[in-house]
Design a protein around this motif. Structure first.
Motif, PDB file in Angstrom:
ATOM      1  N   LEU A  25       0.833  -1.191   0.000  1.00 32.62           N
ATOM      2  CA  LEU A  25       0.000   0.000   0.000  1.00 32.62           C
ATOM      3  C   LEU A  25       0.874   1.249   0.000  1.00 32.62           C
ATOM      4  CD1 LEU A  25      -3.267   0.566   1.660  1.00 32.62           C
ATOM      5  CD2 LEU A  25      -1.504   2.182   2.265  1.00 32.62           C
ATOM      6  N   TYR A  26       0.413   2.274  -0.728  1.00 32.75           N
ATOM      7  CA  TYR A  26       1.118   3.554  -0.788  1.00 32.75           C
ATOM      8  C   TYR A  26       0.117   4.680  -0.633  1.00 32.75           C
ATOM      9  CZ  TYR A  26       5.053   0.832  -2.277  1.00 32.75           C
ATOM     10  OH  TYR A  26       6.064  -0.089  -2.301  1.00 32.75           O
ATOM     11  N   VAL A  27       0.556   5.755   0.012  1.00 31.83           N
ATOM     12  CA  VAL A  27      -0.232   6.978   0.120  1.00 31.83           C
ATOM     13  C   VAL A  27       0.560   8.045  -0.613  1.00 31.83           C
ATOM     14  CG1 VAL A  27      -1.228   8.685   1.676  1.00 31.83           C
ATOM     15  CG2 VAL A  27      -1.205   6.267   2.336  1.00 31.83           C
ATOM     16  N   ILE A  28      -0.030   8.557  -1.691  1.00 32.11           N
ATOM     17  CA  ILE A  28       0.614   9.594  -2.503  1.00 32.11           C
ATOM     18  C   ILE A  28      -0.295  10.813  -2.431  1.00 32.11           C
ATOM     19  CG2 ILE A  28       1.465  10.210  -4.790  1.00 32.11           C
ATOM     20  CD1 ILE A  28       1.611   7.131  -5.336  1.00 32.11           C
ATOM     21  N   GLY A  29       0.107  11.803  -1.649  1.00 30.82           N
ATOM     22  CA  GLY A  29      -0.793  12.926  -1.389  1.00 30.82           C
ATOM     23  C   GLY A  29      -1.991  12.386  -0.635  1.00 30.82           C
ATOM     24  N   LEU A  45      -4.079  10.223  -2.349  1.00 27.55           N
ATOM     25  CA  LEU A  45      -4.385   9.004  -3.098  1.00 27.55           C
ATOM     26  C   LEU A  45      -3.889   7.795  -2.321  1.00 27.55           C
ATOM     27  CD1 LEU A  45      -5.336   7.615  -5.746  1.00 27.55           C
ATOM     28  CD2 LEU A  45      -2.990   7.866  -6.558  1.00 27.55           C
ATOM     29  N   ILE A  46      -4.789   6.845  -2.095  1.00 27.76           N
ATOM     30  CA  ILE A  46      -4.455   5.616  -1.392  1.00 27.76           C
ATOM     31  C   ILE A  46      -4.614   4.478  -2.380  1.00 27.76           C
ATOM     32  CG2 ILE A  46      -5.140   4.051   0.464  1.00 27.76           C
ATOM     33  CD1 ILE A  46      -6.404   6.625   1.769  1.00 27.76           C
ATOM     34  N   GLY A  47      -3.568   3.652  -2.528  1.00 28.47           N
ATOM     35  CA  GLY A  47      -3.672   2.542  -3.460  1.00 28.47           C
ATOM     36  C   GLY A  47      -2.629   1.475  -3.221  1.00 28.47           C
ATOM     37  N   VAL A  48      -2.906   0.302  -3.762  1.00 23.38           N
ATOM     38  CA  VAL A  48      -1.988  -0.824  -3.698  1.00 23.38           C
ATOM     39  C   VAL A  48      -1.298  -0.931  -5.051  1.00 23.38           C
ATOM     40  CG1 VAL A  48      -1.801  -3.325  -3.416  1.00 23.38           C
ATOM     41  CG2 VAL A  48      -3.376  -2.018  -1.966  1.00 23.38           C
ATOM     42  N   ALA A  49       0.032  -0.921  -5.026  1.00 23.30           N
ATOM     43  CA  ALA A  49       0.811  -0.986  -6.266  1.00 23.30           C
ATOM     44  C   ALA A  49       0.589  -2.331  -6.945  1.00 23.30           C
ATOM     45  CB  ALA A  49       2.290  -0.783  -5.977  1.00 23.30           C
ATOM     46  N   THR A  50       0.379  -2.292  -8.247  1.00 27.57           N
ATOM     47  CA  THR A  50       0.178  -3.535  -9.009  1.00 27.57           C
ATOM     48  C   THR A  50       1.482  -4.061  -9.584  1.00 27.57           C
ATOM     49  OG1 THR A  50      -0.304  -2.354 -11.048  1.00 27.57           O
ATOM     50  CG2 THR A  50      -2.182  -2.886  -9.622  1.00 27.57           C
ATOM     51  N   TYR A  94      -5.430   2.613   9.812  1.00 24.99           N
ATOM     52  CA  TYR A  94      -4.618   3.736   9.348  1.00 24.99           C
ATOM     53  C   TYR A  94      -3.261   3.226   8.881  1.00 24.99           C
ATOM     54  CZ  TYR A  94      -8.213   6.234  11.850  1.00 24.99           C
ATOM     55  OH  TYR A  94      -9.438   6.700  12.279  1.00 24.99           O
ATOM     56  N   TRP A  95      -2.671   3.925   7.919  1.00 27.09           N
ATOM     57  CA  TRP A  95      -1.358   3.550   7.406  1.00 27.09           C
ATOM     58  C   TRP A  95      -0.275   4.292   8.168  1.00 27.09           C
ATOM     59  CZ3 TRP A  95       0.610  -0.356   5.197  1.00 27.09           C
ATOM     60  CH2 TRP A  95       1.847  -0.291   4.569  1.00 27.09           C
ATOM     61  N   ASP A  96       0.612   3.517   8.783  1.00 22.77           N
ATOM     62  CA  ASP A  96       1.785   4.043   9.468  1.00 22.77           C
ATOM     63  C   ASP A  96       2.917   4.001   8.449  1.00 22.77           C
ATOM     64  OD1 ASP A  96       4.153   4.367  10.883  1.00 22.77           O
ATOM     65  OD2 ASP A  96       3.577   3.020  12.518  1.00 22.77           O
ATOM     66  N   ALA A  97       3.172   5.118   7.775  1.00 19.81           N
ATOM     67  CA  ALA A  97       4.157   5.165   6.690  1.00 19.81           C
ATOM     68  C   ALA A  97       5.568   4.887   7.179  1.00 19.81           C
ATOM     69  CB  ALA A  97       4.098   6.523   5.994  1.00 19.81           C
ATOM     70  N   ALA A  98       5.885   5.278   8.404  1.00 20.03           N
ATOM     71  CA  ALA A  98       7.235   5.070   8.930  1.00 20.03           C
ATOM     72  C   ALA A  98       7.549   3.586   9.086  1.00 20.03           C
ATOM     73  CB  ALA A  98       7.402   5.791  10.260  1.00 20.03           C
ATOM     74  N   ASN A  99       6.554   2.815   9.533  1.00 16.47           N
ATOM     75  CA  ASN A  99       6.755   1.379   9.771  1.00 16.47           C
ATOM     76  C   ASN A  99       6.169   0.500   8.676  1.00 16.47           C
ATOM     77  OD1 ASN A  99       8.115   1.564  12.374  1.00 16.47           O
ATOM     78  ND2 ASN A  99       6.178   2.443  13.069  1.00 16.47           N
ATOM     79  N   LEU A 134      -5.987   7.476   7.246  1.00 16.93           N
ATOM     80  CA  LEU A 134      -7.071   6.502   7.176  1.00 16.93           C
ATOM     81  C   LEU A 134      -7.009   5.812   5.820  1.00 16.93           C
ATOM     82  CD1 LEU A 134      -9.715   5.277   8.339  1.00 16.93           C
ATOM     83  CD2 LEU A 134     -10.926   7.136   7.177  1.00 16.93           C
ATOM     84  N   VAL A 135      -6.937   4.470   5.830  1.00 13.77           N
ATOM     85  CA  VAL A 135      -6.872   3.735   4.568  1.00 13.77           C
ATOM     86  C   VAL A 135      -8.054   2.809   4.359  1.00 13.77           C
ATOM     87  CG1 VAL A 135      -4.372   3.893   4.314  1.00 13.77           C
ATOM     88  CG2 VAL A 135      -5.354   1.939   5.523  1.00 13.77           C
TER      89      VAL A 135
END
Length: 108
Positions: A25-29, A31-36, A70-75, A87-88
Motif C-alpha cells: 500500500l502507498y499513500v501519494i498525497g 491518493l491511497i492505493g496498492v501498487a500492481t 490507518y497507514w503508518d508510513a514510517a513502519n 485513514l486507509v
C-alpha cells in the motif's frame, strides 16, 4: 457520456520516492492505493484504489471486523492509531494479536 474517463478502481501515478513493491500500500498525497507492479521512483504505476487486500499490520495489535485502520508510513504497516497516520480503510476480518497481516477494504 463524453466526460467519462475510467472506472477509477485503478489509477496510474508516478512511483513515490523509493519506488514501489507490487502488493504494498502507498499513500501519494491523498491518493491511497496498492501498487500492481514493482517499479523505481518516477515510473508510472497502476495503483488499485478499491477492493480488499491482505496487508502488513502491527503484529502486537488485535483488530476487529469493521475497525477503522490507518497507514503508518514510517513502519509500513496498518494499525488503529489515527494520530499522524492516514485513514486507509476498514477491517473485513478479525486479526489476532499477534499476527503479521490482516484483511482490509480500502477507503475510497
Amino acid at each position: 457520456m463524453k466526460n467519462y474517463i475510467q472506472s477509477g478502481d485503478t489509477v496510474t501515478a508516478p512511483a513515490p520516492a523509493g519506488g514501489t513493491v507490487s502488493g504494498l500500500l502507498y499513500v501519494i498525497g491523498s491518493l491511497i492505493g496498492v501498487a500492481t507492479i514493482t517499479a523505481v521512483e518516477g515510473v508510472n504505476v497502476p495503483f488499485k484504489t478499491s477492493g480488499v487486500y491482505e496487508l502488513p499490520k502491527t503484529s502486537a495489535l488485535a483488530i476487529a471486523v469493521g475497525d477503522a485502520v490507518y497507514w503508518d508510513a514510517a513502519n509500513k504497516v496498518v494499525n488503529k492509531t489515527s494520530a499522524g497516520n492516514t485513514l486507509v480503510g476498514y477491517a473485513t476480518e478479525a486479526a489476532a494479536n499477534p499476527s503479521a497481516v490482516g484483511r482490509f477494504r480500502l477507503n475510497v
